[in-house]
Design a protein around this motif. Structure first.
Motif, PDB file in Angstrom:
ATOM      1  N   VAL A   5       0.856  -1.194   0.000  1.00 44.21           N
ATOM      2  CA  VAL A   5       0.000   0.000   0.000  1.00 44.21           C
ATOM      3  C   VAL A   5       0.889   1.240   0.000  1.00 44.21           C
ATOM      4  CG1 VAL A   5      -1.860  -1.185   1.240  1.00 44.21           C
ATOM      5  CG2 VAL A   5      -0.167   0.149   2.525  1.00 44.21           C
ATOM      6  N   ASP A   6       0.293   2.368  -0.374  1.00 42.39           N
ATOM      7  CA  ASP A   6       1.046   3.625  -0.366  1.00 42.39           C
ATOM      8  C   ASP A   6       0.250   4.769   0.249  1.00 42.39           C
ATOM      9  OD1 ASP A   6      -0.828   3.990  -2.380  1.00 42.39           O
ATOM     10  OD2 ASP A   6       0.590   4.926  -3.767  1.00 42.39           O
ATOM     11  N   ARG A   7      -0.829   4.419   0.981  1.00 44.99           N
ATOM     12  CA  ARG A   7      -1.633   5.448   1.649  1.00 44.99           C
ATOM     13  C   ARG A   7      -1.920   5.007   3.079  1.00 44.99           C
ATOM     14  NH1 ARG A   7      -6.935   6.762  -1.571  1.00 44.99           N
ATOM     15  NH2 ARG A   7      -7.327   4.583  -0.943  1.00 44.99           N
ATOM     16  N   GLY A   8      -1.923   5.983   3.987  1.00 42.09           N
ATOM     17  CA  GLY A   8      -2.169   5.667   5.386  1.00 42.09           C
ATOM     18  C   GLY A   8      -3.509   4.989   5.610  1.00 42.09           C
ATOM     19  N   GLU A   9      -4.541   5.403   4.851  1.00 40.40           N
ATOM     20  CA  GLU A   9      -5.867   4.827   5.035  1.00 40.40           C
ATOM     21  C   GLU A   9      -5.974   3.381   4.550  1.00 40.40           C
ATOM     22  OE1 GLU A   9      -6.304   7.925   1.616  1.00 40.40           O
ATOM     23  OE2 GLU A   9      -5.028   7.576   3.386  1.00 40.40           O
ATOM     24  N   ASP A  10      -4.935   2.914   3.839  1.00 35.94           N
ATOM     25  CA  ASP A  10      -4.972   1.531   3.348  1.00 35.94           C
ATOM     26  C   ASP A  10      -4.141   0.572   4.188  1.00 35.94           C
ATOM     27  OD1 ASP A  10      -6.595   2.290   1.233  1.00 35.94           O
ATOM     28  OD2 ASP A  10      -4.898   2.675  -0.114  1.00 35.94           O
ATOM     29  N   VAL A  11      -3.499   1.070   5.223  1.00 38.63           N
ATOM     30  CA  VAL A  11      -2.639   0.216   6.049  1.00 38.63           C
ATOM     31  C   VAL A  11      -3.415  -0.947   6.641  1.00 38.63           C
ATOM     32  CG1 VAL A  11      -1.333   0.152   8.215  1.00 38.63           C
ATOM     33  CG2 VAL A  11      -0.922   1.984   6.574  1.00 38.63           C
ATOM     34  N   GLY A  12      -4.685  -0.743   6.920  1.00 39.35           N
ATOM     35  CA  GLY A  12      -5.509  -1.804   7.480  1.00 39.35           C
ATOM     36  C   GLY A  12      -5.667  -2.998   6.560  1.00 39.35           C
ATOM     37  N   ARG A  13      -5.352  -2.829   5.288  1.00 36.51           N
ATOM     38  CA  ARG A  13      -5.448  -3.933   4.336  1.00 36.51           C
ATOM     39  C   ARG A  13      -4.246  -4.868   4.414  1.00 36.51           C
ATOM     40  NH1 ARG A  13      -6.049  -0.609  -1.005  1.00 36.51           N
ATOM     41  NH2 ARG A  13      -5.335  -2.628  -1.831  1.00 36.51           N
ATOM     42  N   LEU A  14      -3.197  -4.425   5.099  1.00 37.39           N
ATOM     43  CA  LEU A  14      -2.006  -5.259   5.209  1.00 37.39           C
ATOM     44  C   LEU A  14      -2.183  -6.312   6.294  1.00 37.39           C
ATOM     45  CD1 LEU A  14       0.826  -2.553   5.017  1.00 37.39           C
ATOM     46  CD2 LEU A  14      -0.016  -4.025   3.172  1.00 37.39           C
ATOM     47  N   PRO A  15      -1.665  -7.512   6.082  1.00 40.71           N
ATOM     48  CA  PRO A  15      -1.719  -8.534   7.132  1.00 40.71           C
ATOM     49  C   PRO A  15      -0.854  -8.129   8.320  1.00 40.71           C
ATOM     50  CG  PRO A  15      -0.326  -9.260   5.330  1.00 40.71           C
ATOM     51  CD  PRO A  15      -0.977  -7.991   4.866  1.00 40.71           C
ATOM     52  N   HIS A  16      -1.178  -8.655   9.493  1.00 44.48           N
ATOM     53  CA  HIS A  16      -0.391  -8.342  10.680  1.00 44.48           C
ATOM     54  C   HIS A  16       1.009  -8.945  10.546  1.00 44.48           C
ATOM     55  CE1 HIS A  16       1.100  -8.720  14.847  1.00 44.48           C
ATOM     56  NE2 HIS A  16       0.430  -7.599  15.028  1.00 44.48           N
ATOM     57  N   ALA A  17       2.002  -8.189  10.941  1.00 47.50           N
ATOM     58  CA  ALA A  17       3.387  -8.645  10.892  1.00 47.50           C
ATOM     59  C   ALA A  17       4.155  -8.015  12.034  1.00 47.50           C
ATOM     60  CB  ALA A  17       4.026  -8.272   9.554  1.00 47.50           C
ATOM     61  N   ALA A  18       5.245  -8.674  12.439  1.00 45.52           N
ATOM     62  CA  ALA A  18       6.076  -8.129  13.507  1.00 45.52           C
ATOM     63  C   ALA A  18       6.744  -6.835  13.056  1.00 45.52           C
ATOM     64  CB  ALA A  18       7.121  -9.162  13.923  1.00 45.52           C
ATOM     65  N   GLN A  19       7.090  -6.769  11.777  1.00 49.20           N
ATOM     66  CA  GLN A  19       7.706  -5.571  11.207  1.00 49.20           C
ATOM     67  C   GLN A  19       7.153  -5.323   9.808  1.00 49.20           C
ATOM     68  OE1 GLN A  19      12.034  -6.360  11.552  1.00 49.20           O
ATOM     69  NE2 GLN A  19      12.118  -4.534  12.831  1.00 49.20           N
ATOM     70  N   TYR A  20       7.319  -4.066   9.384  1.00 52.10           N
ATOM     71  CA  TYR A  20       6.896  -3.680   8.035  1.00 52.10           C
ATOM     72  C   TYR A  20       8.077  -3.031   7.322  1.00 52.10           C
ATOM     73  CZ  TYR A  20       2.245  -4.712   9.718  1.00 52.10           C
ATOM     74  OH  TYR A  20       1.158  -5.356  10.236  1.00 52.10           O
ATOM     75  N   GLU A  45       2.073   4.839  11.595  1.00 47.33           N
ATOM     76  CA  GLU A  45       1.199   6.006  11.775  1.00 47.33           C
ATOM     77  C   GLU A  45       1.937   7.321  11.530  1.00 47.33           C
ATOM     78  OE1 GLU A  45      -0.411   5.720  15.675  1.00 47.33           O
ATOM     79  OE2 GLU A  45      -1.448   3.800  15.298  1.00 47.33           O
ATOM     80  N   GLY A  46       3.238   7.345  11.762  1.00 45.52           N
ATOM     81  CA  GLY A  46       3.971   8.593  11.609  1.00 45.52           C
ATOM     82  C   GLY A  46       4.623   8.775  10.250  1.00 45.52           C
ATOM     83  N   LEU A  47       4.367   7.857   9.328  1.00 42.25           N
ATOM     84  CA  LEU A  47       5.001   7.960   8.019  1.00 42.25           C
ATOM     85  C   LEU A  47       4.394   9.087   7.190  1.00 42.25           C
ATOM     86  CD1 LEU A  47       5.308   4.215   6.872  1.00 42.25           C
ATOM     87  CD2 LEU A  47       7.135   5.722   7.692  1.00 42.25           C
ATOM     88  N   VAL A  48       5.221   9.679   6.373  1.00 48.12           N
ATOM     89  CA  VAL A  48       4.745  10.665   5.401  1.00 48.12           C
ATOM     90  C   VAL A  48       4.546   9.909   4.087  1.00 48.12           C
ATOM     91  CG1 VAL A  48       5.258  12.781   4.159  1.00 48.12           C
ATOM     92  CG2 VAL A  48       6.000  12.520   6.537  1.00 48.12           C
ATOM     93  N   TYR A  49       3.288   9.652   3.743  1.00 49.60           N
ATOM     94  CA  TYR A  49       2.986   8.861   2.563  1.00 49.60           C
ATOM     95  C   TYR A  49       3.041   9.733   1.312  1.00 49.60           C
ATOM     96  CZ  TYR A  49       1.603   5.130   5.731  1.00 49.60           C
ATOM     97  OH  TYR A  49       1.613   4.151   6.693  1.00 49.60           O
ATOM     98  N   GLY A  50       3.102   9.069   0.191  1.00 45.98           N
ATOM     99  CA  GLY A  50       3.163   9.763  -1.085  1.00 45.98           C
ATOM    100  C   GLY A  50       4.315   9.263  -1.928  1.00 45.98           C
ATOM    101  N   GLU A  51       5.520   9.261  -1.339  1.00 46.92           N
ATOM    102  CA  GLU A  51       6.708   8.820  -2.071  1.00 46.92           C
ATOM    103  C   GLU A  51       7.237   7.484  -1.570  1.00 46.92           C
ATOM    104  OE1 GLU A  51       7.597  10.386  -4.759  1.00 46.92           O
ATOM    105  OE2 GLU A  51       5.988  11.836  -4.350  1.00 46.92           O
ATOM    106  N   VAL A  52       6.509   6.837  -0.648  1.00 48.13           N
ATOM    107  CA  VAL A  52       6.950   5.547  -0.123  1.00 48.13           C
ATOM    108  C   VAL A  52       5.829   4.526  -0.255  1.00 48.13           C
ATOM    109  CG1 VAL A  52       8.537   6.615   1.520  1.00 48.13           C
ATOM    110  CG2 VAL A  52       6.214   6.034   2.260  1.00 48.13           C
ATOM    111  N   LEU A  53       6.205   3.266  -0.202  1.00 52.45           N
ATOM    112  CA  LEU A  53       5.226   2.192  -0.129  1.00 52.45           C
ATOM    113  C   LEU A  53       5.544   1.321   1.084  1.00 52.45           C
ATOM    114  CD1 LEU A  53       6.887  -0.488  -1.278  1.00 52.45           C
ATOM    115  CD2 LEU A  53       6.363   0.558  -3.471  1.00 52.45           C
ATOM    116  N   VAL A  54       4.543   0.587   1.548  1.00 52.03           N
ATOM    117  CA  VAL A  54       4.680  -0.208   2.770  1.00 52.03           C
ATOM    118  C   VAL A  54       4.267  -1.644   2.480  1.00 52.03           C
ATOM    119  CG1 VAL A  54       3.955  -0.489   5.160  1.00 52.03           C
ATOM    120  CG2 VAL A  54       4.199   1.811   4.201  1.00 52.03           C
ATOM    121  N   GLN A  55       5.054  -2.581   3.009  1.00 53.38           N
ATOM    122  CA  GLN A  55       4.768  -4.006   2.873  1.00 53.38           C
ATOM    123  C   GLN A  55       5.037  -4.710   4.200  1.00 53.38           C
ATOM    124  OE1 GLN A  55       7.752  -4.829  -0.125  1.00 53.38           O
ATOM    125  NE2 GLN A  55       6.220  -4.857  -1.769  1.00 53.38           N
TER     126      GLN A  55
END
Length: 285
Positions: free
Chosen positions: A127-142, A164-174
Motif C-alpha cells: 500500500v502507499d496510503r495511510g488509510e490503506d494500512v488496514g489492508r495489510l496482514p499483521h506482521a512483527a515488522q513492516y 502512523e507517523g510515516l509521510v505517505y506519497g513517495e513511499v510504499l509499505v509491505q
C-alpha cells in the motif's frame, strides 16, 4: 562497379552500431558489474560494432549509433535529473533504446506493486496510503521503501506503530515476510532463459541454479506478459512464502543484473544467442 568487385571481392555487410551503457566503476554488494559487462559486450561484438560508455555520457554520444543498450548502469536515482533528460532526448530523436522506455515496472518506479497488489496479483501486499494500512496482514515488522528506490537504498523496517507517523506519497509499505528463499527468473523478449535462487535469505547474491516447475514458470510469465515489453531483458524477483506460495518482490525491467558468471556454459551461450537475436529483431532484421 568498384575495382574490388571487378576482382571478385564481396563487400562486407554493414554491421549495426550499439552504444552499450554501463557504469564499470559502480560497486554493488555481491556483484561485479564490470566483469559481466566486459564479457557480455565482448560477445555482442561478434555481431555488432560496440562502444561502451558511462550513463552520464550516453546522451551526447548516442547520435551516430543504431541503438543504445542500457545494461548495468547503476541505480538511476543517483543521476535522476540527467537520466530524465536522456529519456526526453531519446523520445525526441527517435533513437532506439534497449530496453525500450515503455516498461510498466521498475523503470517507472515501484507504484506498480501497489496496483498489482490491489488487483489481486500474487505480490507481497503493498500500500502507499495511510488509510490503506488496514489492508495489510499483521506482521512483527513492516518494510518501508521509496517508490524510486533501488538496491535497498532508503529502505527501513518499522513496527505497526511506526506506520502512523510515516509521510505517505513517495513511499510504499509491505509486511516483512519471513520467506524461505528468493528466486529470480530471467527473460529475453518474454522468453524464459534460466532461474537462480538464494537458498540463504540473509545472503541475497549467493545464488545457485534453480530448476523451476511448471507453476513457477506460469507465475513468472504472468508478470512478463502483464508488462507488455516486446523487446529487452527482464528479471522477475520473487520470494517463497512460508505457505509455499511465490510472491513477487519486484519486476526489474530497466537494467537487471544477470549473474551470468553463475550459470553453466551452455546456459550462458544460449542466453547470448537469444540476446543477439533479440537485438537483430529490434533493429529491424
Amino acid at each position: 562497379m568498384t575495382s574490388h568487385a571487378k576482382h571478385g571481392s564481396t563487400m562486407t555487410a554493414a554491421r549495426n552500431r550499439l552504444l552499450y551503457v554501463t557504469d564499470l566503476g559502480y560497486e554493488a554488494k555481491g556483484r561485479r558489474y564490470c566483469d559481466e559487462d566486459i564479457r557480455l559486450s565482448g560477445r555482442l561484438r561478434e555481431d555488432f560494432d560496440i562502444a561502451l560508455c558511462h550513463p552520464l555520457d550516453a546522451a551526447r554520444l548516442m547520435d551516430p549509433f543504431d541503438a543504445v543498450v542500457v545494461r548495468n548502469s547503476g541505480p538511476v536515482l543517483h543521476y535522476q535529473r540527467e537520466y530524465d533528460a536522456f529519456l526526453a532526448l531519446v523520445r525526441e530523436s527517435g533513437v532506439r533504446l534497449y530496453n525500450p522506455p515503455t516498461g510498466r515496472a521498475d523503470m517507472a518506479g515501484k507504484q506498480y506493486l501497489v496496483e498489482l497488489s490491489a488487483a489481486g496479483f500474487p505480490v507481497i501486499p503493498t500500500v502507499d496510503r495511510g488509510e490503506d494500512v488496514g489492508r495489510l496482514p499483521h506482521a512483527a515488522q513492516y518494510v518501508v521503501k521509496p517508490k524510486l528506490g533501488a538496491d535497498s537504498i532508503g529502505m527501513e523496517f518499522v513496527g505497526r506503530d511506526g506506520l502512523e507517523g510515516l509521510v505517505y506519497g513517495e513511499v510504499l509499505v509491505q509486511p516483512r515476510i519471513p520467506f524461505r528463499y528468493e528466486v529470480s527468473f530471467y527473460f529475453v523478449d518474454r522468453d524464459f532463459q534460466y532461474a537462480l535462487y538464494a537458498p540463504r535469505p540473509e545472503r541475497r547474491w549467493e545464488l545457485e541454479r534453480y530448476e523451476p516447475g511448471a507453476g513457477d514458470l506460469e507465475f513468472a510469465q504472468r508478470f512478463i506478459d502483464w508488462n507488455t515489453l516486446d523487446h529487452g531483458i527482464q528479471r522477475v524477483d520473487a520470494c517463497r512464502a512460508p505457505d509455499g506460495e511465490l510472491l513477487l518482490v519486484e519486476l526489474e525491467d530497466l537494467n537487471p543484473y544477470l549473474s551470468l558468471d553463475l550459470v553453466e556454459d551452455s546456459v550462458r551461450e544460449a542466453f547470448v544467442a537469444r540476446m543477439k537475436a533479440s537485438l537483430h529483431a529490434f533493429l529491424g532484421g
